[in-house]
Design a protein around this motif. Sequence first.
Motif, PDB file in Angstrom:
ATOM      1  N   ALA A  29     -50.895 -13.015 -13.264  1.00  0.00           N
ATOM      2  CA  ALA A  29     -50.535 -12.124 -12.157  1.00  0.00           C
ATOM      3  C   ALA A  29     -49.048 -11.825 -12.202  1.00  0.00           C
ATOM      4  CB  ALA A  29     -50.902 -12.781 -10.829  1.00  0.00           C
ATOM      5  N   LEU A  30     -48.689 -10.583 -11.893  1.00  0.00           N
ATOM      6  CA  LEU A  30     -47.287 -10.165 -11.973  1.00  0.00           C
ATOM      7  C   LEU A  30     -46.646 -10.192 -10.591  1.00  0.00           C
ATOM      8  CD1 LEU A  30     -47.811  -7.098 -14.326  1.00  0.00           C
ATOM      9  CD2 LEU A  30     -46.860  -9.316 -14.957  1.00  0.00           C
ATOM     10  N   ALA A  31     -46.566 -11.365 -10.012  1.00  0.00           N
ATOM     11  CA  ALA A  31     -45.965 -11.483  -8.686  1.00  0.00           C
ATOM     12  C   ALA A  31     -44.451 -11.312  -8.815  1.00  0.00           C
ATOM     13  CB  ALA A  31     -46.295 -12.843  -8.085  1.00  0.00           C
ATOM     14  N   LEU A  32     -43.895 -10.333  -8.106  1.00  0.00           N
ATOM     15  CA  LEU A  32     -42.466 -10.065  -8.186  1.00  0.00           C
ATOM     16  C   LEU A  32     -41.716 -10.930  -7.185  1.00  0.00           C
ATOM     17  CD1 LEU A  32     -42.317  -6.167  -8.517  1.00  0.00           C
ATOM     18  CD2 LEU A  32     -42.089  -7.877 -10.310  1.00  0.00           C
ATOM     19  N   SER A  93     -39.286  -5.651 -12.731  1.00  0.00           N
ATOM     20  CA  SER A  93     -38.582  -5.958 -11.491  1.00  0.00           C
ATOM     21  C   SER A  93     -37.440  -4.987 -11.210  1.00  0.00           C
ATOM     22  CB  SER A  93     -38.021  -7.386 -11.545  1.00  0.00           C
ATOM     23  OG  SER A  93     -36.994  -7.480 -12.524  1.00  0.00           O
ATOM     24  N   ALA A 267     -50.272  -2.691 -16.176  1.00  0.00           N
ATOM     25  CA  ALA A 267     -50.268  -3.767 -15.188  1.00  0.00           C
ATOM     26  C   ALA A 267     -48.912  -3.869 -14.490  1.00  0.00           C
ATOM     27  CB  ALA A 267     -50.619  -5.093 -15.852  1.00  0.00           C
ATOM     28  N   GLN A 268     -47.837  -3.739 -15.247  1.00  0.00           N
ATOM     29  CA  GLN A 268     -46.492  -3.801 -14.657  1.00  0.00           C
ATOM     30  C   GLN A 268     -46.255  -2.629 -13.706  1.00  0.00           C
ATOM     31  OE1 GLN A 268     -44.381  -3.880 -18.410  1.00  0.00           O
ATOM     32  NE2 GLN A 268     -43.890  -6.062 -18.191  1.00  0.00           N
ATOM     33  N   GLU A 271     -48.205  -3.173 -10.476  1.00  0.00           N
ATOM     34  CA  GLU A 271     -47.580  -4.179  -9.616  1.00  0.00           C
ATOM     35  C   GLU A 271     -46.357  -3.610  -8.904  1.00  0.00           C
ATOM     36  OE1 GLU A 271     -46.868  -7.800  -7.711  1.00  0.00           O
ATOM     37  OE2 GLU A 271     -48.636  -7.105  -8.811  1.00  0.00           O
ATOM     38  N   ALA A 274     -47.517  -1.246  -6.193  1.00  0.00           N
ATOM     39  CA  ALA A 274     -48.056  -1.991  -5.057  1.00  0.00           C
ATOM     40  C   ALA A 274     -46.932  -2.576  -4.198  1.00  0.00           C
ATOM     41  CB  ALA A 274     -48.969  -3.114  -5.557  1.00  0.00           C
ATOM     42  N   THR A 275     -45.875  -3.040  -4.853  1.00  0.00           N
ATOM     43  CA  THR A 275     -44.721  -3.590  -4.139  1.00  0.00           C
ATOM     44  C   THR A 275     -44.035  -2.514  -3.310  1.00  0.00           C
ATOM     45  OG1 THR A 275     -44.374  -5.228  -5.884  1.00  0.00           O
ATOM     46  CG2 THR A 275     -42.515  -4.787  -4.435  1.00  0.00           C
TER      47      THR A 275
END
Length: 327
Positions: A29-32, A93, A267-268, A271, A274-275
Amino acid sequence: MTIGKRNSLSRWLLGSVAALSLIASAPAALALDNVKILVPANPGGGWDQTGRGFGQALQQNNIVKKVQIDNKGGAAGTIGLAQFVNSAKGDPSALLVGGSVMVGGIALNKSPVNLSQVTPIARLTGEYDVLVVPASSPIKSLKDLIAQFKANPGAVSWGGGSAGGTDHIIVAMIAQATGVDVSKINYIPFAGGGEAQAAILGGHVTVGLSGYNEFAGQIQSGKFRPLAVTSGKRLPGIDVPTLKEQGVDVELSNWRAVFGGPGLNDAQKAELMATVEKAVKTKTWQDLLAKNGWADTYLAGDAFAQYLDNEIKQTEKIINGLGLAKK
């Protein structure tokens, strides 16, 4: 154990092994935790307000743990854009603030670095310009300004954002609408809103223009006299006439957006989108829109990419048509 039971156990074991194999091979998972926002302008202007306000929405609502803001101004944002392209490749990021000013600057200067090299994430806001003069100016109205502009175009200096940006295009459109030779425009670009305000207050330019919010404080304090806004209709709660209702057929808005770095995988990108979507739904961000008089023009992903492509084509057409682009 019977044959039927042994077969059932074997199938269960094989299924479990397959499931574990899929889990092991799935991407993490790409949690930032952290987000870096590059603002390609000096502090005090609209891009800076957008970047810092968006950063607050991210951090104050625990969407990310830490937000880093960096300013790199100059050349309608293309200096910051070049830095971002070189430093943010594949970095999920990293965000870049940009918008119509950057599109214009790229077209005007035929910049070797452009927005095709970054990843469109989302359009965030839209804003209209206001034309102002210092309270001490002998210019009392748009009519006075246009009269001086027609009589001696070069003697009227216009202070705004970077060359080729929204402010510059508006001046060129005003010239065209009032019969003034575009080549005689005396436009003085500033890298940030703070510099522009100081120049206007000091009488170093005849008239200044920028997003209404950037000058709102000086207008309300009586230091700036507003002459016109660039919207089609008067802005809600703001008693300033439009260019159109004063006989100058010009209307243009300034949009702002965020972009991801080059080379992001699907995927990046998802993410990061979504952020951003979480942030624009927060009360922090919505309150900021209301405070600054920004229109909520949120548009994400492929829809924004298509909008951007159209904006680039239209802006290039305007700049080339007005003879502003470098030869």
